[in-house]
Write an enzyme that holds these catalytic residues in place. Structure first.
Site, PDB file in Angstrom:
ATOM      1  N   GLY A  83      14.021   7.485   2.911  1.00  0.00           N
ATOM      2  CA  GLY A  83      12.719   6.845   3.065  1.00  0.00           C
ATOM      3  C   GLY A  83      11.683   7.751   3.697  1.00  0.00           C
ATOM      4  O   GLY A  83      11.998   8.749   4.339  1.00  0.00           O
ATOM      5  N   ALA A  95      17.430  10.516  -2.461  1.00  0.00           N
ATOM      6  CA  ALA A  95      16.221  10.198  -1.697  1.00  0.00           C
ATOM      7  C   ALA A  95      16.541   9.494  -0.381  1.00  0.00           C
ATOM      8  O   ALA A  95      17.567   8.828  -0.243  1.00  0.00           O
ATOM      9  CB  ALA A  95      15.296   9.301  -2.535  1.00  0.00           C
ATOM     10  N   GLY A 100       3.163   2.052  -2.053  1.00  0.00           N
ATOM     11  CA  GLY A 100       3.408   2.568  -3.394  1.00  0.00           C
ATOM     12  C   GLY A 100       4.760   2.206  -3.968  1.00  0.00           C
ATOM     13  O   GLY A 100       5.247   2.854  -4.899  1.00  0.00           O
ATOM     14  N   ALA A 151      11.033  -0.349   8.081  1.00  0.00           N
ATOM     15  CA  ALA A 151      11.957   0.731   8.413  1.00  0.00           C
ATOM     16  C   ALA A 151      12.104   1.722   7.257  1.00  0.00           C
ATOM     17  O   ALA A 151      13.158   2.311   7.063  1.00  0.00           O
ATOM     18  CB  ALA A 151      13.326   0.172   8.835  1.00  0.00           C
ATOM     19  N   SER A 152      11.033   1.870   6.480  1.00  0.00           N
ATOM     20  CA  SER A 152      10.990   2.851   5.384  1.00  0.00           C
ATOM     21  C   SER A 152      12.126   2.683   4.396  1.00  0.00           C
ATOM     22  O   SER A 152      12.632   3.645   3.844  1.00  0.00           O
ATOM     23  CB  SER A 152      11.004   4.278   5.942  1.00  0.00           C
ATOM     24  OG  SER A 152       9.989   4.449   6.896  1.00  0.00           O
ATOM     25  N   THR A 181      12.505   2.578  -0.912  1.00  0.00           N
ATOM     26  CA  THR A 181      12.941   3.583  -1.881  1.00  0.00           C
ATOM     27  C   THR A 181      14.459   3.729  -1.855  1.00  0.00           C
ATOM     28  O   THR A 181      15.108   3.814  -2.901  1.00  0.00           O
ATOM     29  CB  THR A 181      12.278   4.940  -1.566  1.00  0.00           C
ATOM     30  OG1 THR A 181      10.869   4.774  -1.662  1.00  0.00           O
ATOM     31  CG2 THR A 181      12.748   6.006  -2.526  1.00  0.00           C
ATOM     32  N   GLU A 187       7.285   6.236   8.094  1.00  0.00           N
ATOM     33  CA  GLU A 187       7.153   6.150   9.548  1.00  0.00           C
ATOM     34  C   GLU A 187       7.298   7.516  10.194  1.00  0.00           C
ATOM     35  O   GLU A 187       6.744   7.779  11.257  1.00  0.00           O
ATOM     36  CB  GLU A 187       8.231   5.226  10.143  1.00  0.00           C
ATOM     37  CG  GLU A 187       8.064   3.787   9.754  1.00  0.00           C
ATOM     38  CD  GLU A 187       9.079   2.865  10.425  1.00  0.00           C
ATOM     39  OE1 GLU A 187       9.901   3.356  11.224  1.00  0.00           O
ATOM     40  OE2 GLU A 187       9.046   1.668  10.142  1.00  0.00           O
ATOM     41  N   GLY A 245       0.817  -1.205   0.000  1.00  0.00           N
ATOM     42  CA  GLY A 245       0.000   0.000   0.000  1.00  0.00           C
ATOM     43  C   GLY A 245       0.850   1.253   0.000  1.00  0.00           C
ATOM     44  O   GLY A 245       0.346   2.351  -0.245  1.00  0.00           O
TER      45      GLY A 245
END
Lengths: 264, 766
Positions: free
Chosen positions: B720, B718, B491, B529-530, B533, B723, B489
């Site tokens: 993450g 970038a 993305g 933990a994001s 990406t 959270e 979810g």
């Protein structure tokens, strides 16, 4: 999950009445019944689906009353032009019952028959002096709200009776309904209305086992502290008894203030 | 920015899964049912702590449609436990039960109805034991032990590397402390003794939470001859595979875990949950077995750690922090699961992104006879920041310094270390704070009984950097991306497609992304933990570079060009005299047929850009304005401002969605959400009485600010997201309520009654 049951889909009320008994129960929106069945609290052997009986969803007006079919959903009640014209306070309450799914599925009759003590409608309809029409093969009975609702989840409906309609005497009282609601159901809900005869009536719901009705000749006769003294709430996840008593006073004062100012 | 430097990244593209999910066509694990599937129902403990005396399954087995009743006795020849840090978690209770709701037996039947009916007929005989229902009970002298035996902690370096300091060797002294961490430096006692001001907040209570995902835990498992196939709701399919392979002593290659779309995870679907139950069901019956939990069962499967935190901070007269002394106790429930890491992270994140010259943090994760706790979005950060950030506002008032100014004076600057020896801060929090406070104050109502609160956190995010990605260039120039990162979810499918399209210079529509199937896609350690990406993104960039290099080599070979003359170009390569050849043509010329493909492989480990831990800092910068109704205590959130310090937003709309979602979820713990135990069981194990935020709770003003300074190690700078905006929300709301009421809260959620009690100096209700 749901236990097994038989489902019948009669086309008229007489057919329903022939089927109802202790083990075969009416089913409309299912928002209360199906949950209770999933939890194993109710295990009926059969459900009688009322949704295919147009007569049960009718809303009409006579000179003396607005009559709402028990099978009308909360949304249908809120959107009906007769209700909007004659009972705007009921519209307001129905627009805020439960959640969107409950309003589109749940019916006014199911709400009353389940007699969940935290029902907005139990309090409001008591304030409106509404009556319910019960029918069985044995005949019809008309009961006032106070006669119908005997306790939490307990009504005077016999096992073979069907709640056919709710009648609100005309002209419908005007006033206000306010509630504190954090979870799915109100912690306290208070209706304050002025009746056609000019009486001031306050009904406290949710915080009590059955709605508490207090009336007086004027708003000044409504003693909020006296009402607080009369309610005996229980402490639960929605709040302590102490807090519930406190907010009962707050909401009685708010409802009366709004009604005094001539809210809908 | 003037000319756009990138073609595809940095644009708000439509989510890959949008139409499927909106129309209901998307397939989730719960939708999958192989032919011949049996259905399972779990028989659960009705005691918090009890010896298992006997399980009588005869009546259940005699019922129509029932195929098997599996108990611990049936699986004792397998490795009957799981757990990625401490393998303490019995698949089915063995010897004793440790919490109400623990799986005791698994009924497998032809239909779910038959399994459910039979489950009610399994007679379990217990001998009740004294239970510890709170951390305080569990820590009391001579408290009953939740675990009588200790299991070896996983030696995996990836676990210790994520704690700031190595944790003490496991003390095998028997008590209910599941894990203890200490962190610190300097001389805290001396700093406290000589400080201008010491400000304390004691007994700050953070509730037990449930990460409400719309899709509850479920799995369908098929065990055949030396092969186990599982389709489940796992965020980390590769880690679940490891647990399953150990249970059945199978090679990793013979365990296949597939994860279709996930109906929400929020950390609760990290690590192994219901997969072993479905798998032993299939192992016992030889047929596919499907197990779907309901919400109540899900709550009794995993929750978030509740916490009690004490914090003391010493200040100089000008507001400079001299020392912080923090003690946190986390109630981790009956099994360790990921709580040892949660408490380690909670310690790392407890003192905030501030310069703290003298620090002492002690964190303990405690076993109790309650539902096991594990990961939850934010991972220990909300628990600590609630106490720590209120503490700063309280201090600001006592010092007579504006609370933003106090933070400004103490915030760690860009590049500065928060944890010694770890990566320096890759963000500019002072600048972010200006944006945050500016937005809040611009729209402040300044009405009576209203207040503004803001809070900041920095989380050592990204987890342990082991990521891989594959790209497969096709003969028509289109691209297949393979990743083990789960689309839950957030993305990632869109973001990974954007990165591949950007790197290879192809149209976004020509890229497909396949995820989370251990038999076919590239290895990914976790989706949490994001990290996706940043780490999967880096692996994918490297896979694209590898594919481009291979294409150049192949072009050199088939066209006879010197390889050093070949330049990369969008969708292909440039040869001498700028001659363009597309990837598809390179492939077909090299293979000598209209066939073949180029596979590029990208690997990420602790090396180069990802050598220093953590891979990146995920900052939480949020603020709210609330108004409080004095006579009822009801809180209305009027403004919500978030600052997403993400380095570079690959899909800006998705970043906004993540921040708004995280902040809204954070509102839950701040205002409504709390699992409440009364005796051995929960009073509210359902989403009617456990109140999650709704649309009506979302504030009228929402300002999601994105800041892009290209300061992350991920693709295009970038870092993450996902959270960050949750972590400081509890603190921000509690501070705003404190400002509105003039009294500092000591406990969340701030229900109307709690706020009313706060206002009237009445004792807490429980």
């Amino acid at each position: 999950m749901l236990p097994e049951f038989t489902l019948s889909r009669p086309a008229d009320i007489d057919e329903v009445l022939r089927e109802l008994n202790a083990d075969v129960v009416p089913y409309a929106g299912g928002t209360e019944l199906l949950l209770a069945m999933k939890m194993g609290l109710l295990v009926p052997s059969g459900l009688v689906d009322l949704k295919r009986i147009p007569a049960l969803r009718e809303i009409s007006a006579s000179e003396s009353a607005i009559v709402i079919g028990a099978g009308a959903t909360h949304d249908e009640v809120a959107r009906h032009e007769l209700i909007q014209a004659h009972a705007p306070l009921l519209v307001q309450v129905e627009q805020n019952v439960g959640n969107a799914r409950v309003r589109s599925q749940g019916t006014i009759g199911g709400n009353l028959c389940f007699a969940e003590p935290r029902s907005d409608l139990l309090a409001l309809l008591a304030a409106f002096d509404a009556t319910v029409l019960l029918r069985s093969v044995r005949g019809d009975r008309t009961l006032a709200m106070a006669e119908f609702v005997l306790g939490p989840y307990w009504t005077d409906r016999a096992e073979d009776e069907l709640l056919v309609s709710v009648a609100i005497p005309r002209p419908c009282p005007t006033g206000a309904y306010v509630k504190l609601q954090v979870t799915e159901r109100p912690t306290v809900g208070v209706a304050a209305v002025r009746t056609a005869a000019g009486r001031c009536r306050v009904v406290v719901g949710s915080v009590t086992e059955v709605p508490l009705v207090v009336a007086g000749a004027s708003w000044d006769d409504i003693d909020a502290d006296g009402i607080v003294a009369q309610v005996e709430p229980v402490s639960d996840i929605a709040g302590s008894a102490e807090y519930k008593k406190h907010i009962t006073g707050v909401y009685v004062r708010r409802a009366v203030a709004l009604a005094r100012d001539g809210a809908v | 920015m003037t000319e756009r430097e990138h073609g595809v990244v940095g644009r708000s593209v439509q989510r890959r899964d949008l139409l499927e999910k909106v129309t209901g066509a998307a397939v989730y694990a719960v939708d999958v049912e192989p032919s011949g599937t049996l259905h399972a129902k779990v028989v659960r403990s009705s005691y918090a702590h009890a010896q298992l005396v006997r399980i009588d399954a005869e009546a259940a087995l005699a019922m129509p449609g029932v195929v098997a009743v599996v108990t611990a006795e049936d699986i004792k020849d397998l490795f009957p436990r799981f757990g990625h840090i401490v393998a303490d978690h019995y698949i089915l209770a063995t010897g004793k039960v440790r919490y109400y709701g623990e799986p005791v037996a698994l009924v497998v039947a032809e239909t779910l109805a038959a399994a459910s009916d039979a489950a009610a007929q399994v007679e379990v005989h217990y001998s009740e034991l004294p239970a510890v229902m709170s951390a305080a009970d569990a820590l009391a002298p001579s408290a009953p032990l939740v675990h009588d035996e200790a299991f070896v902690v996983s030696p995996d370096e990836s676990f210790t590397a994520m704690a700031a300091t190595p944790t003490a060797d496991e003390v095998l002294e028997r008590d209910n402390v599941a894990h203890e961490v200490t962190l610190g430096w300097g001389d805290v006692d001396a700093a406290l003794a000589s400080a201008h001001l010491v400000v304390s907040n004691e007994g700050m209570k953070f509730p037990m939470l449930y990460a409400y995902a719309m899709e509850p835990y479920n799995a369908v498992a098929t065990y055949t001859d030396h092969q186990l196939d599982v389709i489940s709701t796992a965020q980390h399919p590769f880690m679940v595979r490891t647990d399953l392979a150990r249970i059945f002593d199978l090679p990793l290659s013979r365990v296949r875990v597939q994860v279709p779309y996930l109906g929400g995870g929020y950390g609760s679907k990290s690590y192994t949950k219901v997969e072993p139950l479905a798998a032993v069901g299939s192992w016992a019956t030889g047929r596919p077995v499907k197990l779907v939990l309901d919400v109540e069962e899900a709550i009794y499967t995993t929750r978030a750690d509740s916490a009690e935190v004490n914090v003391r901070t010493a200040f100089d007269a000008d507001g400079t922090i001299l020392a912080r002394d923090i003690e946190m106790i986390l109630d981790s429930g009956a099994y360790a699961d990921n709580s040892p890491l949660v408490v380690a992270k909670a310690a790392n994140r407890s003192f905030g992104p501030y310069r703290v010259p003298n620090l002492r943090v002690r964190g303990r994760s405690v076993y109790t006879n309650t539902s096991p706790a594990s990961s939850y979005r934010g991972f220990g950060a909300p628990q600590g920041s609630f106490a720590g950030e209120i503490n700063l506002d309280k201090a600001a008032d006592l010092l007579g310094i504006d609370s933003a100014e106090l933070r400004r004076r103490n915030l760690v600057g860009p590049g500065e270390e928060i944890l010694p020896g770890k990566r320096g801060l890759d963000a500019d929090l002072r600048a972010d704070l200006e944006l945050l406070v500016g937005s809040l104050r611009r729209d402040a109502s300044n009405a009576q009984s209203s207040g503004i609160g803001y809070a900041l956190t920095a989380s050592d995010a990204g987890a342990f950097p082991v990521s891989t990605a594959h790209v497969r260039l096709q003969t028509d120039g289109s691209v297949v991306v393979l990743s083990g990162s789960t689309e839950m979810g957030q993305g990632s499918r869109s973001a990974l497609a954007q990165i591949a399209a950007e790197e290879l210079g192809v149209e976004l529509i020509a890229v497909s992304v396949s995820q989370s199937d251990t038999a076919t896609v590239a290895y990914e350690r976790t989706t949490g933990a994001s990290r996706t990406t940043t780490l999967t993104g880096l692996a994918l960039q490297r896979a694209c570079a590898d594919a481009r290099a291979k294409a150049a080599d192949m072009a050199a070979e088939v066209f006879g060009w010197p390889v050093e003359t070949i330049q990369p170009a969008p969708g292909g390569v440039l040869g001498p005299e700028e001659k363009f050849v597309g990837f598809g043509e390179v492939i077909m010329r090299w293979f000598g047929a209209a066939a073949g493909e180029i596979t590029g492989v990208g690997l990420v480990r602790r090396d180069g850009a990802t050598q220093k831990m953590p891979p990146f800092w995920e900052c939480g910068i949020v603020g709210v304005e609330v108004s409080v109704e004095p006579d009822t205590g009801q809180v209305d959130v009027r403004q919500l401002v978030t600052v997403a310090d993400v380095g570079f937003a690959i899909n800006p709309h998705a970043v906004e969605g993540q921040d708004l979602g995280a902040a809204t979820q954070g509102l839950g713990a701040a205002l409504f959400e709390e699992l409440v135990y009364e005796g051995p069981q929960l009073v509210n194990p359902n989403v009617v009485d456990y109140r999650v935020p709704r649309m009506r709770d979302v504030p009228a003003k929402i300002d999601t600010i994105i800041v892009e300074r290209r300061d992350g190690i991920g693709p295009y700078g970038a870092k993450g997201a996902g959270e960050g905006a949750l972590n400081p929300m509890t603190a921000a709301v509690a501070i705003a309520v404190g400002r509105a009421t003039g009294k500092w809260p000591t406990r969340v959620p701030l229900t109307p009654e709690r706020v009313w009690r706060l206002l009237n100096d009445l004792p807490d209700d429980s």
